[in-house]
Design a protein around this motif. Structure first.
Motif, PDB file in Angstrom:
ATOM      1  N   GLY A  94      -1.274   5.798  10.319  1.00  0.00           N
ATOM      2  CA  GLY A  94      -1.493   6.783   9.273  1.00  0.00           C
ATOM      3  C   GLY A  94      -0.272   7.641   9.015  1.00  0.00           C
ATOM      4  N   VAL A 139       2.967  -1.001   4.627  1.00  0.00           N
ATOM      5  CA  VAL A 139       2.256  -1.310   5.872  1.00  0.00           C
ATOM      6  C   VAL A 139       3.220  -1.934   6.878  1.00  0.00           C
ATOM      7  CG1 VAL A 139       0.455  -2.725   6.919  1.00  0.00           C
ATOM      8  CG2 VAL A 139       0.010  -1.562   4.758  1.00  0.00           C
ATOM      9  N   GLY A 166      -5.609   4.559  10.374  1.00  0.00           N
ATOM     10  CA  GLY A 166      -4.953   3.804   9.329  1.00  0.00           C
ATOM     11  C   GLY A 166      -4.826   4.550   8.017  1.00  0.00           C
ATOM     12  N   THR A 167      -4.472   3.800   6.993  1.00  0.00           N
ATOM     13  CA  THR A 167      -4.272   4.340   5.655  1.00  0.00           C
ATOM     14  C   THR A 167      -5.001   3.456   4.656  1.00  0.00           C
ATOM     15  OG1 THR A 167      -2.100   5.232   6.244  1.00  0.00           O
ATOM     16  CG2 THR A 167      -2.553   4.922   3.900  1.00  0.00           C
ATOM     17  N   GLY A 182      -3.379   1.110  10.990  1.00  0.00           N
ATOM     18  CA  GLY A 182      -2.170   1.645  11.610  1.00  0.00           C
ATOM     19  C   GLY A 182      -2.257   3.114  11.986  1.00  0.00           C
ATOM     20  N   ASP A 232      -5.318  -0.431   6.120  1.00  0.00           N
ATOM     21  CA  ASP A 232      -4.781  -0.949   7.378  1.00  0.00           C
ATOM     22  C   ASP A 232      -5.319  -0.131   8.540  1.00  0.00           C
ATOM     23  OD1 ASP A 232      -2.809   1.235   8.315  1.00  0.00           O
ATOM     24  OD2 ASP A 232      -2.112   0.897   6.273  1.00  0.00           O
ATOM     25  N   HIS A 237       5.983   0.860   7.986  1.00  0.00           N
ATOM     26  CA  HIS A 237       5.657   2.163   8.536  1.00  0.00           C
ATOM     27  C   HIS A 237       4.383   2.241   9.378  1.00  0.00           C
ATOM     28  CE1 HIS A 237       8.740   3.852   5.893  1.00  0.00           C
ATOM     29  NE2 HIS A 237       8.208   3.173   4.900  1.00  0.00           N
ATOM     30  N   ALA A 238       3.408   1.360   9.128  1.00  0.00           N
ATOM     31  CA  ALA A 238       2.069   1.614   9.657  1.00  0.00           C
ATOM     32  C   ALA A 238       1.883   1.271  11.134  1.00  0.00           C
ATOM     33  CB  ALA A 238       1.024   0.851   8.833  1.00  0.00           C
ATOM     34  N   ALA A 274       0.591  -1.403  12.134  1.00  0.00           N
ATOM     35  CA  ALA A 274      -0.781  -1.906  12.076  1.00  0.00           C
ATOM     36  C   ALA A 274      -0.852  -3.344  12.589  1.00  0.00           C
ATOM     37  CB  ALA A 274      -1.312  -1.836  10.645  1.00  0.00           C
ATOM     38  N   SER A 290      -5.678   9.008   4.523  1.00  0.00           N
ATOM     39  CA  SER A 290      -5.151   8.709   5.843  1.00  0.00           C
ATOM     40  C   SER A 290      -5.440   9.883   6.770  1.00  0.00           C
ATOM     41  CB  SER A 290      -3.642   8.457   5.780  1.00  0.00           C
ATOM     42  OG  SER A 290      -3.156   8.013   7.029  1.00  0.00           O
TER      43      SER A 290
END
Length: 202
Positions: A127, A97, A171-172, A125, A123, A100-101, A103, A163
């Motif tokens: 995705g 998270v 998000g994921t 974020g 999260d 990469h995210a 978020a 995701s």
């Protein structure tokens, strides 16, 4: 190199120094966050539930992400091997998270469902394409996902990732499912042993 070219231009040099300061501050924040994420937590002091809660607060303080936790207290009765594996999966998920995210919020939940526990890390974020995660493409998230999957397989669990890159801020969600078999605490084991060892009065 850019700084050398504008040594005679005080305004340009000052702007570049400001950019360098900002880059160093960002690098320091990332180093502190990664150092905390990789730091092994001691499960023998407060148990897994309290450890995850404390770890989440530290992660939030170092990354400015808003983190919430909701966990079943039964996870403290898991074997040490399973507790350690679960903590490492959470650490890997939070690392992904953070890296990469993009978020602002992360939610961690552990719930009991029949004969299994379900760990969810979600999260808000940007995705990522989950088909690449299923195929094991390392370019998506390095070794994070394979490491989580391997840890869960060692305790009889499975990993699922949801995701949607098409939906903004979708998000994921990382879902880990593993057997709920728990061990008795020491007090219960002692009580059971005492009952079994008590001589018969008949």
């Amino acid at each position: 190199m850019r700084l050398r070219t504008c040594l005679n231009d005080q305004a340009s040099a000052a702007r570049l120094c400001g950019e360098i300061d900002a880059s160093i501050d960002e690098a320091l924040q990332e180093i502190r966050a990664f150092a905390y994420l990789l730091h092994p937590q001691n499960l023998t002091v407060d148990g897994l539930k309290a450890t995850i809660e404390r770890y989440s607060r530290g992660f939030a303080a170092r990354t400015s992400l808003h983190v919430t936790t909701r966990m079943s207290s039964d996870i403290d009765r898991l074997s040490r091997d399973k507790q350690h594996a679960l903590l490492r999966v959470i650490q890997e998920a939070l690392t992904n998270v953070f890296r990469h995210a993009k978020a602002t919020e992360v939610k961690i939940a552990v719930a009991s469902s029949g004969r299994h526990f379900q760990l969810t890390v979600s999260d808000n974020g940007r995705g990522f394409p989950t088909d690449r995660a299923k195929s094991g493409t390392k370019a998506v998230m390095g070794v994070g996902i394979p490491a989580m999957r391997a840890r869960l397989q060692q305790i009889g669990g499975t990993l699922h990732i949801h995701s949607d890159v098409a939906a903004r801020h979708a998000g994921t969600t990382v879902l880990a499912v593993f057997p709920r078999d728990v061990v008795e605490n020491k007090r219960n084991r002692k009580a059971t042993t005492a009952v079994r060892a008590r001589p018969s009065t008949s």
